[in-house]
Scaffold this active site. Structure first.
Site, short mmCIF file in Angstrom:
data_model
loop_
_atom_site.label_atom_id
_atom_site.label_comp_id
_atom_site.label_asym_id
_atom_site.label_seq_id
_atom_site.Cartn_x
_atom_site.Cartn_y
_atom_site.Cartn_z
N ALA A 62 -65.80 35.20 -23.71
CA ALA A 62 -66.77 34.78 -24.73
C ALA A 62 -66.28 35.14 -26.12
O ALA A 62 -65.86 36.27 -26.36
CB ALA A 62 -68.12 35.44 -24.47
N LYS A 124 -69.30 51.84 -29.31
CA LYS A 124 -69.84 53.16 -29.67
C LYS A 124 -71.26 53.07 -30.24
O LYS A 124 -72.07 53.96 -30.01
CB LYS A 124 -68.93 53.89 -30.66
CG LYS A 124 -68.69 53.15 -31.96
CD LYS A 124 -67.79 53.91 -32.91
CE LYS A 124 -67.56 53.09 -34.15
NZ LYS A 124 -66.72 51.89 -33.93
N VAL A 151 -64.89 56.28 -27.67
CA VAL A 151 -64.55 57.40 -28.54
C VAL A 151 -63.13 57.87 -28.24
O VAL A 151 -62.73 58.02 -27.10
CB VAL A 151 -65.60 58.55 -28.41
CG1 VAL A 151 -65.99 58.79 -26.98
CG2 VAL A 151 -65.13 59.84 -29.03
N ILE A 155 -57.37 58.34 -25.83
CA ILE A 155 -57.45 59.73 -25.36
C ILE A 155 -58.46 59.86 -24.24
O ILE A 155 -59.61 59.44 -24.41
CB ILE A 155 -57.87 60.68 -26.50
CG1 ILE A 155 -57.00 60.46 -27.74
CG2 ILE A 155 -57.80 62.13 -26.04
CD1 ILE A 155 -57.50 61.21 -28.97
N GLY A 206 -54.55 48.31 -43.02
CA GLY A 206 -55.44 47.78 -41.98
C GLY A 206 -56.25 48.84 -41.26
O GLY A 206 -56.96 48.55 -40.30
N LYS A 224 -69.73 58.72 -32.61
CA LYS A 224 -68.88 59.37 -31.62
C LYS A 224 -69.36 60.79 -31.34
O LYS A 224 -69.30 61.27 -30.20
CB LYS A 224 -67.44 59.36 -32.10
CG LYS A 224 -66.87 57.92 -32.10
CD LYS A 224 -65.61 57.79 -32.93
CE LYS A 224 -65.05 56.37 -32.86
NZ LYS A 224 -63.91 56.21 -33.82
N GLY A 332 -56.79 51.27 -32.59
CA GLY A 332 -55.71 50.31 -32.43
C GLY A 332 -55.91 49.51 -31.16
O GLY A 332 -56.46 50.00 -30.17
#
Lengths: 460, 460
Positions: A62, A124, A151, A155, A206, A224, A332
């Protein structure tokens, strides 16, 4: 459920390996992260199948505008503008929600869960606004709602907090969870760049939006913080209850001065148990946790001080584990897509075995009022440089029970800048001090306010 | 399985909360970690039950000597010397193996798995020696074999590698996984303490054994390297195939010299993909991964350089995630017990829902020969201080195709110390160089050999 059917049965000309289950993915949102996920599944599909026994097939995507050109080549035949239809589609096994924002994302997620489709999301705003309601919906349907990517990007944070530390009494979670502000602060500290120039630079790279407010005012970090607090304490804490200060007031001189004193200035998201009664139930935590976002001076010996540029890290303290830190790329397309893929694998395996991840979230609780907190402070004040000013200013601190540890005067001529470091004082008293200072004729501007973080134990 | 019975049904006078399942634990080994786990379950039992819906009841504890006094008060009625009986006991739901070593731990674990009892273990020797056979046994029985505590103490490592990164092509895992040697190296670097004194200090603090060989020669780190490599690459790599050098050859001068050059000396456990064909199957990795333990010079800008004293950290690099680092307490009773408890909760939940964690391990593969690796080196050599020595020594490097980047002479008088930094060279050539150097009359001793780690990307 058609999970164990071969791809041929779906009419697609591609042989499947025996023992490999096909999982049909409905992707909602094909921007930065969605595009990276689509590409990752194309490129690494074979390797993922070999490692996990799962072959992901994106069957519907979508988007807001089907005709728009996009960097990733998604077949037009699977594009749609009807996000809600994906949540209901019979040929979708798992829904990946990467559109962000509250609506229509919320409706899509709820609808998918009601249709017994596991949901993987990086949203988030959604998770930090109504965690408990969404978890309850997932629990009722017996499918997963996973949000590792919401978040800290790549990681692993949600899974360790949810699973590895399920038996741990977590006392504090403290993180650098916004890469944009950390990039800005690193440039100010290491390279003497002004706040305004660092923001411009982050925009041109960016990292920062044209309107950088969500980052620099701490909104992103607050969402977060709410998610981390909810996971750490097992009770719902909403983003709207997170106390928040951003970095827009900071000047390069403040960051440089902190560096000379042996500190790095970082925007921290903090979730911390209060000093009230230490009971085990989530209810007992109501009014007895502190969840906040503000810039702080982090001593250089602390592992968080070494987190540079756009990196993220979360420092976790618990009764048994001592200190943990989880560090990596917080944003990213590719890193976030990697986190989504980890969840997608988990949700699919659970779907195949008819189970789902556990996540108990207690009732919504309120953090304690920020004014009740204690900490040492750094305050910078621009004053008229005339006799008696210092005494007047110092007197205001004393009137509000804030004890000064050191003072330094910078600048010459008509104006001067006074930098104060205080002993530990109550947040409410400090706020009153600043208010009284701002009202003085001789004070031109109350500048930065930084909380000074204590040293961390050596853990040896 | 009696999991859902109340505790009263077991004859114990204690009311259970509705919705809380009782899990009967058989504990094998009650030393440092076992004792801490017993204590943790006593102290935090209510909180754990509130958070997880599980009440752990330690029903049997195997020890080597029932009559020995121990710091933790374990009722004599549940103590036994028969470890194997615990693996077969009808009243044990989950077995926690914390005795360490290969036998009888191996027999206990296998027996428990065959009896469909999930096993949680901290046993690095066992897991690093025969991972695949044990995983296969667990898979056949459909129960968990979890071992988070076997590497990195409280740091979540096994779970992130196994689950969060299941879809990731991990290219390198690089860790400080032995707290004792890291403590020794930190003292040498920061405080100028000699190697011998730092070892004595670590012994007196209880970090190092009376015979410190397992730590300083890198055996402990090698076992952990094998576990990390197996998880990262999905193919069995045995501890015996890990190439290993310890820190016993290092002098304080080497560590200090490295520090002056901007590096911290760390003992690293490294598992890395080779430069061979990049295929996805575990078989294709045979001879194409490198797994090794050796001291290295870590540039101060690298996050691993900041890992001080007895802390551990593992740095993970992957195609999509970029760089991750997981940091915390790598040893000690309480942190390790916390990791065991996380696994215990997971295994119990899975047992209740009739599932188990996934862990696919391919066939056993061999790392590539160490001699094939390339890196820059630091070499220190004690020589007779007479004319022509430097030329002779430098010539030996050249003969073996090792190109010198810089040389420094330290010391005065009869003896001198030459410190060389080389350009990137082949490990085999460097080994031959050292051999030839040692054979020279003018060389009194070939001292430290350190690999120099490259800078890490800024990840911005």
């Amino acid at each position: 459920m058609a999970l164990r059917e071969t791809v041929e049965a779906e009419g697609v000309v591609q042989a499947t390996t025996p023992g490999v289950a096909v999982v049909r993915v409905g992707l909602v949102g094909a921007g930065n992260v969605g595009g990276a996920l689509f590409e990752l599944l194309e490129r690494e599909g074979d390797a993922v199948a070999a490692r996990t026994g799962l072959r992901f097939q994106v069957v519907r995507v979508a988007v807001s505008d089907v005709s728009r050109a996009r960097p990733v080549d998604i077949p037009a035949s699977i594009l749609t503008t009807d996000a809600l239809a994906i949540a209901c589609a019979e040929d979708v096994d798992v829904v990946v929600e990467l559109m962000g924002g509250l609506e229509p994302a919320r409706s899509v997620v709820i609808q998918a869960l009601r249709n017994h489709k596991p949901v993987v999301t990086a949203n988030k705003e959604l998770i930090s606004s109504e965690a408990a309601a969404l978890y309850a919906e997932a629990a009722r349907s017996g499918v997963d709602l996973l949000f590792e990517a919401s978040v800290g990007g790549a990681i692993p944070l949600v899974r360790p907090l949810r699973e590895s530390l399920a038996g741990e009494r977590v006392t504090r979670v403290m993180g650098i969870v916004n890469g944009t502000t950390n990039y800005i602060l690193t440039r100010m500290s290491e390279d003497g760049v002004s706040y305004a120039d660092a923001v411009k630079e982050a925009q041109s790279l960016g990292f920062a939006e044209r309107d950088p407010t969500a980052d620099v005012a701490g909104h992103d970090a607050a969402a977060k913080a709410a998610i981390l607090a909810t996971l750490a304490f097992g009770a719902e804490i909403s983003q709207s209850d997170v106390w928040r200060e951003g970095i827009a007031n900071l000047r390069q001189e403040d960051v440089a001065h902190a560096a000379r004193l042996g500190y790095e200035v970082k925007l921290l998201a903090i979730a911390e148990r209060g000093t009230g009664p230490s009971e085990s139930s989530p209810e007992a935590l109501d009014g007895n946790v502190s969840v906040r976002v503000h810039p702080a001076m982090v001593p250089r010996s602390h592992p968080l001080a070494a987190v540079r540029r756009a990196h993220n890290a979360v420092f976790i303290e618990g009764d048994s584990v001592g200190e943990l830190m989880l560090y990596g790329r917080g944003a990213g397309g590719a890193p976030t897509a990697a986190a989504v893929l980890g969840d997608l694998i988990d949700a699919s395996h659970n779907l195949l075995s008819g189970t789902c991840s556990r996540l108990a979230v207690g009732p919504r609780i309120s953090p304690q009022p920020a004014g009740e907190l204690w900490s040492a402070f750094y305050v910078s004040i621009d004053v008229m440089d005339r006799p008696g000013v210092l005494a007047t200013v110092a007197g205001v601190f004393g009137e509000h029970d804030v004890s000064i540890r050191s003072m330094e005067q910078m600048g010459l001529g008509e104006e001067a800048r006074l930098v104060f470091l205080t002993h530990s004082a109550k947040e409410a008293n400090m706020a009153e001090t600043l208010e009284s200072l701002a009202a003085l004729d001789s004070v031109k501007r109350v500048g930065a306010l930084l909380r000074v973080l204590g040293e961390v134990g050596d853990g040896a």
